[in-house]
Design a protein around this motif. Structure first.
Motif, short mmCIF file in Angstrom:
data_model
loop_
_atom_site.label_atom_id
_atom_site.label_comp_id
_atom_site.label_asym_id
_atom_site.label_seq_id
_atom_site.Cartn_x
_atom_site.Cartn_y
_atom_site.Cartn_z
N PHE A 226 0.83 -1.21 0.00
CA PHE A 226 0.00 0.00 0.00
C PHE A 226 0.87 1.26 0.00
O PHE A 226 0.49 2.28 -0.59
CB PHE A 226 -0.93 -0.02 1.21
CG PHE A 226 -1.96 -1.11 1.15
CD1 PHE A 226 -3.08 -0.97 0.32
CD2 PHE A 226 -1.82 -2.27 1.87
CE1 PHE A 226 -4.03 -1.97 0.25
CE2 PHE A 226 -2.77 -3.28 1.81
CZ PHE A 226 -3.87 -3.13 0.99
N HIS A 227 2.01 1.18 0.65
CA HIS A 227 2.95 2.30 0.61
C HIS A 227 3.38 2.57 -0.83
O HIS A 227 3.38 3.72 -1.29
CB HIS A 227 4.16 1.99 1.48
CG HIS A 227 5.17 3.08 1.53
ND1 HIS A 227 6.48 2.87 1.92
CD2 HIS A 227 5.09 4.41 1.24
CE1 HIS A 227 7.14 4.01 1.86
NE2 HIS A 227 6.33 4.95 1.45
N MET A 228 3.72 1.52 -1.55
CA MET A 228 4.14 1.68 -2.93
C MET A 228 3.00 2.18 -3.81
O MET A 228 3.22 2.97 -4.74
CB MET A 228 4.67 0.35 -3.48
CG MET A 228 5.97 -0.11 -2.84
SD MET A 228 6.59 -1.64 -3.57
CE MET A 228 6.99 -1.08 -5.22
N LEU A 229 1.81 1.72 -3.55
CA LEU A 229 0.67 2.11 -4.37
C LEU A 229 0.41 3.61 -4.30
O LEU A 229 -0.03 4.23 -5.27
CB LEU A 229 -0.58 1.33 -3.93
CG LEU A 229 -1.78 1.38 -4.86
CD1 LEU A 229 -1.45 0.79 -6.22
CD2 LEU A 229 -2.95 0.64 -4.24
N GLU B 154 4.17 5.36 -6.06
CA GLU B 154 4.75 5.04 -7.35
C GLU B 154 3.78 5.30 -8.49
O GLU B 154 2.79 4.58 -8.64
CB GLU B 154 5.18 3.57 -7.37
CG GLU B 154 6.30 3.24 -6.41
CD GLU B 154 7.58 3.95 -6.78
OE1 GLU B 154 8.00 3.87 -7.95
OE2 GLU B 154 8.15 4.60 -5.90
N PRO B 155 4.02 6.32 -9.32
CA PRO B 155 3.10 6.59 -10.45
C PRO B 155 3.04 5.46 -11.46
O PRO B 155 1.99 5.21 -12.05
CB PRO B 155 3.67 7.88 -11.07
CG PRO B 155 5.10 7.94 -10.59
CD PRO B 155 5.11 7.29 -9.25
N ILE B 156 4.16 4.79 -11.71
CA ILE B 156 4.15 3.66 -12.65
C ILE B 156 3.20 2.58 -12.15
O ILE B 156 2.36 2.05 -12.89
CB ILE B 156 5.57 3.09 -12.83
CG1 ILE B 156 6.44 4.07 -13.62
CG2 ILE B 156 5.53 1.74 -13.55
CD1 ILE B 156 7.87 3.61 -13.81
N LEU B 157 3.31 2.24 -10.88
CA LEU B 157 2.47 1.19 -10.31
C LEU B 157 1.00 1.59 -10.36
O LEU B 157 0.13 0.77 -10.67
CB LEU B 157 2.90 0.91 -8.87
CG LEU B 157 2.10 -0.15 -8.10
CD1 LEU B 157 2.16 -1.49 -8.84
CD2 LEU B 157 2.63 -0.30 -6.69
N ALA C 191 0.04 -5.36 -4.46
CA ALA C 191 -0.85 -4.19 -4.54
C ALA C 191 -1.69 -4.26 -5.80
O ALA C 191 -2.90 -3.98 -5.79
CB ALA C 191 -0.02 -2.91 -4.51
N ASN C 192 -1.05 -4.63 -6.91
CA ASN C 192 -1.77 -4.75 -8.17
C ASN C 192 -2.86 -5.81 -8.09
O ASN C 192 -3.98 -5.62 -8.59
CB ASN C 192 -0.77 -5.08 -9.28
CG ASN C 192 -1.40 -5.17 -10.64
OD1 ASN C 192 -1.95 -6.20 -11.00
ND2 ASN C 192 -1.32 -4.09 -11.41
N THR C 193 -2.56 -6.92 -7.45
CA THR C 193 -3.52 -8.01 -7.33
C THR C 193 -4.74 -7.60 -6.52
O THR C 193 -5.88 -7.89 -6.89
CB THR C 193 -2.86 -9.22 -6.65
OG1 THR C 193 -1.76 -9.64 -7.43
CG2 THR C 193 -3.85 -10.36 -6.50
N ILE C 194 -4.50 -6.95 -5.40
CA ILE C 194 -5.61 -6.57 -4.52
C ILE C 194 -6.56 -5.62 -5.24
O ILE C 194 -7.78 -5.82 -5.24
CB ILE C 194 -5.05 -5.92 -3.24
CG1 ILE C 194 -4.26 -6.95 -2.42
CG2 ILE C 194 -6.18 -5.33 -2.40
CD1 ILE C 194 -3.45 -6.35 -1.30
N VAL C 195 -6.01 -4.60 -5.86
CA VAL C 195 -6.86 -3.62 -6.56
C VAL C 195 -7.55 -4.27 -7.75
O VAL C 195 -8.75 -4.08 -7.98
CB VAL C 195 -6.02 -2.41 -7.00
CG1 VAL C 195 -6.87 -1.44 -7.82
CG2 VAL C 195 -5.44 -1.69 -5.79
N ARG C 196 -6.79 -5.05 -8.53
CA ARG C 196 -7.34 -5.64 -9.73
C ARG C 196 -8.47 -6.62 -9.41
O ARG C 196 -9.51 -6.64 -10.08
CB ARG C 196 -6.23 -6.36 -10.48
CG ARG C 196 -6.65 -6.85 -11.84
CD ARG C 196 -5.50 -7.53 -12.57
NE ARG C 196 -5.18 -8.81 -11.99
CZ ARG C 196 -4.00 -9.11 -11.44
NH1 ARG C 196 -3.05 -8.21 -11.37
NH2 ARG C 196 -3.77 -10.30 -10.95
#
Length: 594
Positions: free
Chosen positions: A350-353, A356-359, A504-509
């Motif tokens: 969640f910190h990275m999300l 990080e604009p790329i993420l 993070a990508n998995t949770i949101v997706r």
């Protein structure tokens, strides 16, 4: 809040060989991360590659803020974090850490306890088991979609409530990766597989015997929670057993199996829905399939190297307590406190999300694409039952086109990676991550074409059924190629932090995909098939430039990142400096000759 460490880098003259699938391998060795090299030192543990699956899981050992090293050079943590520009300017050559003779290691290429040394036929057997497990759990995500009308009639519920049968299963996917990934690093992969698959199978009973919709939804959520364990850890098993040179085909087949599961679900349940048996047989079939797959775990050994080395250390200490009193495995000395696990598994993604604009941008795009895949389970019946006059079982067969497309998309991703050996050599093992985006450049416009094609040919009954059916192949190609491309891009961008990025990508997706079935039917009914697909196509059209823009401006964005190591940028500067020195020498030599 802690910050990623500043890395000092040694001379990158040693060539590092990495897999075209992941281009990055890690292992916890003397509190460092180590990359795979062709000149393998048998006294070191084998490198453990970071392998993707379409469900975004990656395997990284000990994701704490440790050093990042490779053969011939070490990336060592500085005492204080720095901003990205300072990090790039203050690269230094550190001393290489000494090996600890008391730390257990593999005994060379003849050590059969090392999964990398197992026979090729045995590795393929284990790969097929992982493929079967993932096929099963993804099959379960979509199988009930064809019997939703029967469930509505028995429980007297609305369309929206019946759509929750798919939604709650995908919500389980949101929470599972935070448990099963770290769990496999703590106790090993096999135990996680066994526990999760047994409980996943048992909770089918609650679905098959449910007396009300509440029971059905609760048990579906719990099944989804356990079902994501194979999706999270199967890629790690493949990484455990296959070396980088032979891993490409195994990963490609694994990818195809993960996409085939949701495709088979509506096909099988469609025939059950039209048979004389009750809708509950969909869940009985799912349970039988899950039980059979669980039995294959008897043939799946532990493959996680740190756990195997810990067992080896324990065995040596028991054999000769006096001689091996100080023997230990690195895995035994990791920080597995609650605070440590929380920091690197739940908090960091969640910190990275947020940082990080790329993420963020990649996650938004992939969430919409993933949502489109599950929207098809609601949209295709609207098109082919209401407009084309198909039966439920005939409609299920339309999903074969999606399966063909996703397989072609995986093949495209492999084809676009064929030049990676040359790039690896040129970039000393660290090609720019933007090279992963080629298949997305192909797939993103194909996906838009498929959306418009499906909408405007599916709207009219006068258009033959096979015309919109062919469009599903294009949609499958787009979904698969975009997924594989961008997930690989995230891995290469964030390296040792990629597991957190993908979590993070998995949770949101998964959350976004869970919402799509709730409004898909209403959208296609109220807007019309043509304009609903047009709306989806226009949204996807907005993202078509994404891979091209990342390819062009990605390096500049990564340079400002606090989590992206940007090793390729350092190598590019070094190569440019070497070229400049070479030109100066040539010019000086020419002047002396004159």
């Amino acid at each position: 809040m802690s910050h990623p460490p500043h890395f000092a880098v040694s001379s990158p003259s040693t060539s590092v060989v990495v897999t075209p699938r992941s281009s990055f391998t890690v292992i916890n060795h003397d509190s460092t991360y180590e990359l795979d090299s062709k000149t393998h030192d048998p006294t070191r543990p084998p490198a453990r590659p970071l392998v993707l699956s379409p469900t975004m899981e990656a395997e990284v050992l000990n994701q704490d803020e440790a050093a990042f090293s490779r053969y011939g050079g070490d990336y060592v943590e500085e005492p204080t974090p720095r901003s990205p520009p300072e990090r790039q300017k203050s690269l230094q050559i550190p001393s290489k850490p000494e090996k600890d003779p008391n730390m257990v290691n593999w005994d060379g290429p003849e050590d059969l306890e090392n999964p990398q040394n197992w026979s090729t036929s045995y590795k393929w057997l284990l790969t097929l088991i992982c493929m079967l497990l993932c096929l099963n759990v993804t099959f379960a995500s979509s199988a009930p979609s064809s019997v939703s009308l029967r469930i509505q009639a028995e429980f007297h519920i609305s369309n929206e409530v019946s759509d929750l049968i798919t939604t709650v299963f995908l919500i389980g996917y949101c929470f599972g990766p935070l448990i099963w990934g770290p769990g496999s690093e703590l106790i090993g992969r096999r135990k996680i597989f066994v526990v999760a698959m047994i409980l996943y199978t048992i909770f089918h009973l609650g679905q098959a015997l449910a007396k009300n919709i509440e029971t059905l939804l609760v048990t579906r959520f719990i099944s989804g929670f356990f079902a994501c364990a194979p999706l999270t850890n199967s890629g790690g098993v493949i990484a455990d057993i296959w070396d980088p040179e032979r891993r490409g085909l195994a990963v490609s087949m694994f990818t195809a199996s993960v996409f085939m599961g949701p495709v088979l679900g509506p096909i099988v349940s469609g025939f059950i829905a039209e048979s004389s048996v009750t809708w509950r047989w969909v869940f009985w079939v799912m349970m039988i399939f899950a039980g059979a797959c669980t039995l294959t775990l008897f043939f799946l050994p532990e493959t996680y190297a740190p756990v195997l080395l810990a067992r080896k250390a324990e065995r040596l200490r028991k054999q000769d307590p006096h001689k091996h009193e100080h023997i230990y495995a690195e895995h035994e000395r990791q920080d597995w406190s609650f605070a440590g696990i929380m920091k690197r598994t739940i908090l960091r993604p969640f910190h990275m999300l947020f940082m990080e604009p790329i993420l963020v941008l990649v996650t938004v795009y992939l969430s919409l694409v993933y949502g489109l895949l599950y929207a098809l389970f609601q949209a295709i019946p609207v098109i082919f039952i209401k407009v084309k006059g198909f039966t439920i079982s005939q409609t299920g067969l339309i999903f074969i086109g999606v399966g063909i497309g996703t397989t072609i998309g995986s093949a495209i991703n492999v084809w676009t990676s064929r030049r990676y050996p040359a790039l690896i050599k040129k970039w000393k093992g660290f090609p720019p991550p933007e090279n992963r985006l080629i298949s997305a450049m192909i797939g993103s416009p194909i996906l838009v074409i498929g959306c418009f094609w499906l909408g405007w040919t599916g709207q009219y009954a006068s258009v033959p059924w096979y015309v919109p059916a062919i469009s599903t192949i294009f949609i499958g190609v787009g979904i698969s190629s975009i997924f594989m491309s961008f997930l690989s891009y995230l891995v290469d961008t964030y390296l040792m932090y990629s597991a957190s990025a993908l979590a993070a990508n998995t949770i949101v997706r998964s959350g976004v995909a869970a919402a799509f079935p709730l409004f898909t039917v209403q959208m296609f009914t109220n807007l019309g098939i043509n304009w609903a697909c047009t709306l989806i196509g226009l949204i996807m059209l907005v993202f078509v430039p994404a891979p091209f823009l990342f390819y062009r401006f990605g390096p500049k964005i990564r340079e400002k990142s606090k989590f992206a190591p940007c090793i390729d940028l350092f190598i590019a500067k070094e190569l440019a400096a070497q070229d400049k020195q070479q030109k100066e020498k040539q010019e000086t030599g020419s002047q002396l000759t004159v």
